[in-house]
Design a protein around this motif. Structure first.
Motif, PDB file in Angstrom:
ATOM      1  N   VAL A 240      -2.761  -7.621 -18.637  1.00 55.50           N
ATOM      2  CA  VAL A 240      -3.573  -7.125 -17.524  1.00 55.50           C
ATOM      3  C   VAL A 240      -3.125  -5.688 -17.257  1.00 55.50           C
ATOM      4  O   VAL A 240      -1.929  -5.427 -17.116  1.00 55.50           O
ATOM      5  CB  VAL A 240      -3.394  -7.976 -16.245  1.00 55.50           C
ATOM      6  CG1 VAL A 240      -4.139  -7.345 -15.070  1.00 55.50           C
ATOM      7  CG2 VAL A 240      -3.888  -9.402 -16.473  1.00 55.50           C
ATOM      8  N   ILE A 241      -4.087  -4.782 -17.236  1.00 55.43           N
ATOM      9  CA  ILE A 241      -3.750  -3.371 -16.986  1.00 55.43           C
ATOM     10  C   ILE A 241      -4.491  -2.897 -15.741  1.00 55.43           C
ATOM     11  O   ILE A 241      -5.717  -2.989 -15.672  1.00 55.43           O
ATOM     12  CB  ILE A 241      -4.149  -2.463 -18.174  1.00 55.43           C
ATOM     13  CG1 ILE A 241      -3.575  -2.992 -19.484  1.00 55.43           C
ATOM     14  CG2 ILE A 241      -3.666  -1.030 -17.924  1.00 55.43           C
ATOM     15  CD1 ILE A 241      -3.991  -2.185 -20.717  1.00 55.43           C
ATOM     16  N   ALA A 242      -3.732  -2.388 -14.786  1.00 59.99           N
ATOM     17  CA  ALA A 242      -4.349  -1.871 -13.566  1.00 59.99           C
ATOM     18  C   ALA A 242      -4.431  -0.351 -13.626  1.00 59.99           C
ATOM     19  O   ALA A 242      -3.421   0.333 -13.755  1.00 59.99           O
ATOM     20  CB  ALA A 242      -3.540  -2.304 -12.347  1.00 59.99           C
ATOM     21  N   ASP A 243      -5.664   0.145 -13.543  1.00 57.92           N
ATOM     22  CA  ASP A 243      -5.904   1.585 -13.467  1.00 57.92           C
ATOM     23  C   ASP A 243      -5.909   1.960 -11.990  1.00 57.92           C
ATOM     24  O   ASP A 243      -6.551   1.295 -11.192  1.00 57.92           O
ATOM     25  CB  ASP A 243      -7.275   1.894 -14.095  1.00 57.92           C
ATOM     26  CG  ASP A 243      -7.535   3.385 -14.215  1.00 57.92           C
ATOM     27  OD1 ASP A 243      -6.581   4.170 -14.128  1.00 57.92           O
ATOM     28  OD2 ASP A 243      -8.716   3.758 -14.415  1.00 57.92           O
ATOM     29  N   THR A 244      -5.178   2.982 -11.627  1.00 54.66           N
ATOM     30  CA  THR A 244      -5.132   3.353 -10.208  1.00 54.66           C
ATOM     31  C   THR A 244      -5.715   4.751  -9.998  1.00 54.66           C
ATOM     32  O   THR A 244      -5.821   5.526 -10.946  1.00 54.66           O
ATOM     33  CB  THR A 244      -3.679   3.350  -9.680  1.00 54.66           C
ATOM     34  OG1 THR A 244      -2.909   4.328 -10.386  1.00 54.66           O
ATOM     35  CG2 THR A 244      -3.041   1.976  -9.852  1.00 54.66           C
ATOM     36  N   ALA A 245      -6.072   5.035  -8.773  1.00 58.23           N
ATOM     37  CA  ALA A 245      -6.622   6.350  -8.453  1.00 58.23           C
ATOM     38  C   ALA A 245      -5.521   7.402  -8.525  1.00 58.23           C
ATOM     39  O   ALA A 245      -4.364   7.128  -8.202  1.00 58.23           O
ATOM     40  CB  ALA A 245      -7.228   6.328  -7.052  1.00 58.23           C
ATOM     41  N   MET A 255       1.219   7.223  -1.880  1.00 53.37           N
ATOM     42  CA  MET A 255       2.358   6.656  -2.616  1.00 53.37           C
ATOM     43  C   MET A 255       2.711   5.281  -2.043  1.00 53.37           C
ATOM     44  O   MET A 255       3.054   4.360  -2.780  1.00 53.37           O
ATOM     45  CB  MET A 255       3.573   7.595  -2.556  1.00 53.37           C
ATOM     46  CG  MET A 255       3.374   8.911  -3.299  1.00 53.37           C
ATOM     47  SD  MET A 255       2.910   8.723  -5.027  1.00 53.37           S
ATOM     48  CE  MET A 255       4.514   8.431  -5.778  1.00 53.37           C
ATOM     49  N   GLU A 256       2.585   5.157  -0.717  1.00 52.81           N
ATOM     50  CA  GLU A 256       2.809   3.841  -0.092  1.00 52.81           C
ATOM     51  C   GLU A 256       1.806   2.826  -0.624  1.00 52.81           C
ATOM     52  O   GLU A 256       2.142   1.663  -0.847  1.00 52.81           O
ATOM     53  CB  GLU A 256       2.679   3.943   1.441  1.00 52.81           C
ATOM     54  CG  GLU A 256       3.885   4.582   2.116  1.00 52.81           C
ATOM     55  CD  GLU A 256       5.211   3.896   1.786  1.00 52.81           C
ATOM     56  OE1 GLU A 256       5.256   2.649   1.777  1.00 52.81           O
ATOM     57  OE2 GLU A 256       6.199   4.601   1.514  1.00 52.81           O
ATOM     58  N   GLU A 257       0.577   3.301  -0.825  1.00 56.39           N
ATOM     59  CA  GLU A 257      -0.463   2.406  -1.351  1.00 56.39           C
ATOM     60  C   GLU A 257      -0.078   1.891  -2.738  1.00 56.39           C
ATOM     61  O   GLU A 257      -0.265   0.714  -3.065  1.00 56.39           O
ATOM     62  CB  GLU A 257      -1.788   3.175  -1.417  1.00 56.39           C
ATOM     63  CG  GLU A 257      -2.969   2.337  -1.833  1.00 56.39           C
ATOM     64  CD  GLU A 257      -4.203   3.201  -2.033  1.00 56.39           C
ATOM     65  OE1 GLU A 257      -5.051   3.216  -1.143  1.00 56.39           O
ATOM     66  OE2 GLU A 257      -4.305   3.877  -3.094  1.00 56.39           O
TER      67      GLU A 257
END
Ligand SMILES: Nc1nc2c(ncn2[C@@H]2O[C@H](COP(=O)(O)OP(=O)(O)O)[C@@H](O)[C@H]2O)c(=O)[nH]1
Ligand SMILES: [Mg+2]
Length: 355
Positions: A240-245, A255-257
């Motif tokens: 599973v790969i999560a792409d983030t903004a 960064m907290e997000e």
């Protein structure tokens, strides 16, 4: 899979990682060998970086790397065109290394190491000094050489972070295709929920028959990622790969997000994420080192992807990273095509930078 398999193995001097992973099903081994791994495994070892026997894809990739680094490299190589090894040579070299964004610490380290090597070898020809610098740089970069492992956990969960435009989505797309070709079942989490285009961009890259995407336009990135990991477990996905903004490390709330996304992944699957990858644009020079430090402090990085080394790359920054925050470089990007994502080799890189 018990022992884990190396999907895109680093080729030097790796004990052919595919052969060493016995419990990997046959079909994975066979498939993993295309296209990156095959060239990587077959590629000649560190001592002979460019031979006639070099397989075509790796060679064309090396050419792109050389071309990209030439802007940096030619000025370093020029230092050695004179006839004498003297203080002037070392001063010019220092300036050239700093220009290539090697940074003060790594430059100092390399110069000291080089002087020692020159003394030991009793070299008298500047070209021999260049060869010694290649060896010194390759040794400095060596700890960054490491292959990304999948198969030890089901699914292996990766989280990909970085500033805007670094090449996160493109690199995920390339990696996903390689994994899919290796018969790995991949699920993508489109946790870049800010931009509607992000999901489409992922979809374009993904092989639709083998890759699923969990997305939710405008949704909470943590929630999307949580759902994706839960779905990945339920569906028996391998990766599973999560792409983030994209975000700057100075944007503390963002960064907290990311930290929250990291935490919820751990709630969806104990021990996950297994990889936290930072994608950095190789053109950003010393700023890349700052990004590595800041994202590592916040998230605990496991690996780097350094992109755009086909451009006007400030290639020396890898030396700075090696010296100041040695996080493995799993892949380097030398273009926008699938085959332009390759494993990192310290020897090849040093050679390409200094020739
Ligand atoms: N020349 C070159 N361009 C790249 C490379 N990797 C990504 N790009 C381009 O950089 C731009 C931004 O990439 P993207 O993946 O959308 O960045 P993200 O914002 O981090 O997701 C796109 O136009 C990509 O095609 C690379 O290795 N070389
Ligand atoms: Mg993106």
């Amino acid at each position: 899979m018990a022992a884990g398999s190396s999907v895109l193995p680093s080729q030097v001097p790796a004990p052919a990682p595919l052969a060493a992973t016995a419990p990997v099903p046959q079909k994975v081994e066979a498939q993993v060998a295309v296209p990156v791994a095959a060239t990587a495994v077959a590629h000649a070892p560190a001592t002979a970086p460019t031979t006639a026997a070099e397989p075509a894809p790796r060679k064309s990739w090396l050419d792109k790397l050389r071309q990209g680094l030439r802007k940096t490299g030619s000025s370093i190589a020029q230092v050695f065109t004179g006839t004498r090894i003297d203080d002037d040579l070392y001063e010019e070299l220092e300036a050239a290394l700093l220009m290539a964004d090697t940074g003060v610490k790594a430059t100092e380290f390399l110069l000291d190491d080089l002087k020692r090597r020159v003394k030991e070898s009793k070299a008298t020809d500047p070209q021999a000094v260049r060869g010694l610098l290649v060896a010194a740089l390759a040794e400095l970069l060596k700890p960054l050489e490491k292959s990304l492992q999948v198969g030890e956990h089901t699914p292996t969960v990766m989280m990909v972070v970085g500033v805007n435009g670094a090449g996160k989505t493109t690199s995920i797309g390339k990696l996903t295709r390689h994994l899919a070709e290796a018969q790995q079942r991949v699920l993508l989490a489109a946790a870049d929920t800010f931009r509607a285009a992000a999901r489409e961009q992922l979809a374009v890259w993904a092989d639709r028959t083998q890759v699923e995407i969990v997305s939710q336009e405008g949704g909470d990135p943590s929630a999307v990622t949580f759902d994706a990991v839960v779905a990945g477990r339920a569906r028996g996905c391998d990766v599973v790969i999560a792409d983030t903004a994209g975000r700057l490390p100075t944007q503390l709330h963002l960064m907290e997000e990311l930290k929250k996304i990291r935490r919820v992944i751990g709630k969806a699957q104990e021990g996950a994420p297994h990889e936290v990858l930072l994608v950095v644009d190789g053109n950003t020079g010393q700023n890349a080192l700052n990004q590595v430090k800041a994202f590592d402090d916040a998230l605990g990085l496991t690996g780097l992807v350094v992109t755009k080394l086909d451009g006007t790359a400030k290639g020396g920054v890898l030396a700075a990273i090696a010296r100041e925050r040695p996080i493995p470089v799993y892949f380097i990007g030398v273009g926008e095509k699938l085959e332009d994502l390759q494993t990192f080799s310290a020897q090849e890189f040093a050679q390409a930078l200094l020739e």
